[in-house]
Design a protein around this motif. Structure first.
Motif, mmCIF file in Angstrom:
data_model
loop_
_atom_site.group_PDB
_atom_site.id
_atom_site.type_symbol
_atom_site.label_atom_id
_atom_site.label_comp_id
_atom_site.label_asym_id
_atom_site.label_seq_id
_atom_site.Cartn_x
_atom_site.Cartn_y
_atom_site.Cartn_z
ATOM 1 N N PHE A 1 0.825 -1.198 0.000
ATOM 2 C CA PHE A 1 0.000 0.000 0.000
ATOM 3 C C PHE A 1 0.866 1.257 0.000
ATOM 4 O O PHE A 1 0.609 2.204 -0.739
ATOM 5 C CB PHE A 1 -0.937 0.005 1.210
ATOM 6 N N VAL A 2 1.920 1.256 0.821
ATOM 7 C CA VAL A 2 2.801 2.430 0.917
ATOM 8 C C VAL A 2 3.484 2.690 -0.423
ATOM 9 O O VAL A 2 3.546 3.839 -0.885
ATOM 10 C CB VAL A 2 3.832 2.257 2.052
ATOM 11 N N ALA A 3 3.977 1.647 -1.073
ATOM 12 C CA ALA A 3 4.628 1.815 -2.383
ATOM 13 C C ALA A 3 3.625 2.317 -3.420
ATOM 14 O O ALA A 3 3.948 3.192 -4.228
ATOM 15 C CB ALA A 3 5.252 0.503 -2.835
ATOM 16 N N TYR A 4 2.418 1.779 -3.376
ATOM 17 C CA TYR A 4 1.372 2.215 -4.310
ATOM 18 C C TYR A 4 1.044 3.686 -4.086
ATOM 19 O O TYR A 4 0.979 4.475 -5.035
ATOM 20 C CB TYR A 4 0.123 1.351 -4.118
ATOM 21 N N LEU A 5 0.863 4.069 -2.830
ATOM 22 C CA LEU A 5 0.530 5.452 -2.499
ATOM 23 C C LEU A 5 1.660 6.400 -2.892
ATOM 24 O O LEU A 5 1.418 7.459 -3.470
ATOM 25 C CB LEU A 5 0.228 5.575 -1.005
ATOM 26 N N THR A 6 2.900 6.011 -2.620
ATOM 27 C CA THR A 6 4.050 6.845 -2.993
ATOM 28 C C THR A 6 4.105 7.028 -4.502
ATOM 29 O O THR A 6 4.306 8.146 -4.993
ATOM 30 C CB THR A 6 5.364 6.235 -2.470
ATOM 31 N N GLY A 7 3.909 5.952 -5.238
ATOM 32 C CA GLY A 7 3.898 6.040 -6.703
ATOM 33 C C GLY A 7 2.812 6.962 -7.202
ATOM 34 O O GLY A 7 3.039 7.788 -8.090
ATOM 35 N N TYR A 8 1.642 6.850 -6.622
ATOM 36 C CA TYR A 8 0.526 7.722 -7.004
ATOM 37 C C TYR A 8 0.865 9.187 -6.735
ATOM 38 O O TYR A 8 0.654 10.056 -7.584
ATOM 39 C CB TYR A 8 -0.735 7.325 -6.222
ATOM 40 N N ARG A 9 1.417 9.457 -5.558
ATOM 41 C CA ARG A 9 1.764 10.826 -5.192
ATOM 42 C C ARG A 9 2.839 11.392 -6.123
ATOM 43 O O ARG A 9 2.771 12.556 -6.533
ATOM 44 C CB ARG A 9 2.255 10.871 -3.749
ATOM 45 N N MET A 10 3.833 10.578 -6.466
ATOM 46 C CA MET A 10 4.908 11.036 -7.348
ATOM 47 C C MET A 10 4.399 11.277 -8.768
ATOM 48 O O MET A 10 4.797 12.246 -9.419
ATOM 49 C CB MET A 10 6.063 10.031 -7.362
ATOM 50 N N GLU A 11 3.500 10.420 -9.255
ATOM 51 C CA GLU A 11 2.915 10.640 -10.587
ATOM 52 C C GLU A 11 2.134 11.948 -10.620
ATOM 53 O O GLU A 11 2.232 12.716 -11.578
ATOM 54 C CB GLU A 11 1.992 9.474 -10.958
ATOM 55 N N ASN B 1 11.960 19.049 1.532
ATOM 56 C CA ASN B 1 13.234 18.362 1.304
ATOM 57 C C ASN B 1 13.027 16.853 1.157
ATOM 58 O O ASN B 1 13.634 16.216 0.302
ATOM 59 C CB ASN B 1 14.224 18.646 2.437
ATOM 60 N N TYR B 2 12.164 16.308 1.990
ATOM 61 C CA TYR B 2 11.875 14.880 1.891
ATOM 62 C C TYR B 2 11.143 14.584 0.583
ATOM 63 O O TYR B 2 11.412 13.574 -0.087
ATOM 64 C CB TYR B 2 11.062 14.387 3.088
ATOM 65 N N PHE B 3 10.227 15.456 0.205
ATOM 66 C CA PHE B 3 9.538 15.313 -1.084
ATOM 67 C C PHE B 3 10.559 15.261 -2.217
ATOM 68 O O PHE B 3 10.490 14.386 -3.081
ATOM 69 C CB PHE B 3 8.564 16.477 -1.306
ATOM 70 N N SER B 4 11.520 16.173 -2.219
ATOM 71 C CA SER B 4 12.542 16.203 -3.268
ATOM 72 C C SER B 4 13.365 14.924 -3.262
ATOM 73 O O SER B 4 13.696 14.384 -4.321
ATOM 74 C CB SER B 4 13.474 17.407 -3.087
ATOM 75 N N TYR B 5 13.668 14.424 -2.065
ATOM 76 C CA TYR B 5 14.425 13.175 -1.942
ATOM 77 C C TYR B 5 13.651 12.009 -2.569
ATOM 78 O O TYR B 5 14.190 11.233 -3.359
ATOM 79 C CB TYR B 5 14.717 12.908 -0.464
#
Length: 108
Positions: free
Chosen positions: A48-58, A84-88
Protein backbone atom coordinates in the motif's frame (compact mmCIF):
# COMPACT_ATOMS: atom_id res chain seq x y z
CA UNK A 1 -7.63 -4.89 -9.60
CA UNK A 2 -11.08 -5.68 -8.15
CA UNK A 3 -13.54 -2.75 -8.18
CA UNK A 4 -13.77 -2.61 -4.39
CA UNK A 5 -10.02 -1.92 -4.18
CA UNK A 6 -10.46 1.03 -6.55
CA UNK A 7 -13.22 2.38 -4.31
CA UNK A 8 -11.12 1.97 -1.14
CA UNK A 9 -8.08 3.59 -2.76
CA UNK A 10 -10.13 6.53 -4.07
CA UNK A 11 -11.67 7.07 -0.62
CA UNK A 12 -8.18 7.10 0.90
CA UNK A 13 -7.03 9.65 -1.69
CA UNK A 14 -10.11 11.86 -1.27
CA UNK A 15 -9.70 12.03 2.50
CA UNK A 16 -5.90 12.27 2.13
CA UNK A 17 -6.24 15.32 -0.11
CA UNK A 18 -8.18 17.05 2.66
CA UNK A 19 -5.97 15.88 5.52
CA UNK A 20 -2.45 14.63 4.87
CA UNK A 21 -2.23 13.06 8.34
CA UNK A 22 -4.88 10.62 7.16
CA UNK A 23 -2.11 8.70 5.39
CA UNK A 24 -0.83 7.46 8.76
CA UNK A 25 -4.35 6.46 9.72
CA UNK A 26 -4.82 4.67 6.39
CA UNK A 27 -1.49 2.91 6.73
CA UNK A 28 -2.35 1.78 10.26
CA UNK A 29 -5.69 0.49 9.05
CA UNK A 30 -4.02 -1.43 6.23
CA UNK A 31 -1.51 -2.98 8.65
CA UNK A 32 -4.30 -3.98 11.03
CA UNK A 33 -5.89 -5.83 8.14
CA UNK A 34 -2.94 -8.06 7.29
CA UNK A 35 -5.02 -10.41 5.21
CA UNK A 36 -6.35 -7.47 3.20
CA UNK A 37 -2.81 -6.16 2.72
CA UNK A 38 -1.76 -9.51 1.32
CA UNK A 39 -4.69 -9.30 -1.10
CA UNK A 40 -3.79 -5.69 -1.94
CA UNK A 41 -0.20 -6.67 -2.69
CA UNK A 42 -1.32 -9.70 -4.68
CA UNK A 43 -3.72 -7.59 -6.75
CA UNK A 44 -1.45 -4.57 -7.32
CA UNK A 45 1.99 -6.16 -7.12
CA UNK A 46 3.13 -3.69 -4.47
CA UNK A 47 2.52 -2.69 -0.87
CA UNK A 48 0.00 0.00 0.00
CA UNK A 49 2.80 2.43 0.92
CA UNK A 50 4.63 1.82 -2.38
CA UNK A 51 1.37 2.21 -4.31
CA UNK A 52 0.53 5.45 -2.50
CA UNK A 53 4.05 6.85 -2.99
CA UNK A 54 3.90 6.04 -6.70
CA UNK A 55 0.53 7.72 -7.00
CA UNK A 56 1.76 10.83 -5.19
CA UNK A 57 4.91 11.04 -7.35
CA UNK A 58 2.91 10.64 -10.59
CA UNK A 59 0.59 13.43 -9.49
CA UNK A 60 3.57 15.63 -8.55
CA UNK A 61 5.27 14.97 -11.91
CA UNK A 62 2.08 15.97 -13.75
CA UNK A 63 1.78 19.13 -11.67
CA UNK A 64 5.42 20.04 -12.36
CA UNK A 65 4.84 20.03 -16.12
CA UNK A 66 1.25 21.30 -16.19
CA UNK A 67 1.52 24.15 -13.69
CA UNK A 68 3.97 26.80 -12.63
CA UNK A 69 3.48 26.02 -8.92
CA UNK A 70 6.58 26.12 -6.77
CA UNK A 71 8.00 22.73 -5.83
CA UNK A 72 7.25 23.19 -2.12
CA UNK A 73 3.59 23.91 -2.93
CA UNK A 74 3.38 20.79 -5.09
CA UNK A 75 4.96 18.84 -2.24
CA UNK A 76 2.26 20.08 0.11
CA UNK A 77 -0.54 19.40 -2.35
CA UNK A 78 0.50 15.75 -2.75
CA UNK A 79 0.80 15.23 1.00
CA UNK A 80 4.42 15.98 1.93
CA UNK A 81 4.91 18.44 4.75
CA UNK A 82 8.70 18.48 4.32
CA UNK A 83 9.72 19.78 0.88
CA UNK A 84 13.23 18.36 1.30
CA UNK A 85 11.87 14.88 1.89
CA UNK A 86 9.54 15.31 -1.08
CA UNK A 87 12.54 16.20 -3.27
CA UNK A 88 14.42 13.17 -1.94
CA UNK A 89 11.56 10.80 -2.75
CA UNK A 90 10.97 12.43 -6.13
CA UNK A 91 14.63 12.10 -7.08
CA UNK A 92 14.66 8.48 -5.96
CA UNK A 93 11.62 7.83 -8.19
CA UNK A 94 12.63 9.82 -11.30
CA UNK A 95 16.41 10.15 -10.99
CA UNK A 96 16.33 13.96 -11.03
CA UNK A 97 15.17 16.70 -8.68
CA UNK A 98 11.71 18.21 -9.20
CA UNK A 99 13.20 21.43 -10.59
CA UNK A 100 15.42 19.55 -13.03
CA UNK A 101 12.46 17.38 -14.05
CA UNK A 102 10.48 20.51 -14.91
CA UNK A 103 13.43 22.11 -16.75
CA UNK A 104 14.10 18.98 -18.79
CA UNK A 105 10.42 18.71 -19.74
CA UNK A 106 10.27 22.36 -20.80
CA UNK A 107 13.39 22.01 -22.97
CA UNK A 108 11.83 19.13 -24.94
Amino acid sequence: MPPFFNIIIRLFFIKWAVNASFIKEAQSTIYLMQDKQIIFKKETGQSFVAYLTGYRMEKAARMLVETSEKSYMIAKSVGYTDPNYFSYVFKRQYGVSPSKYRTEYESN
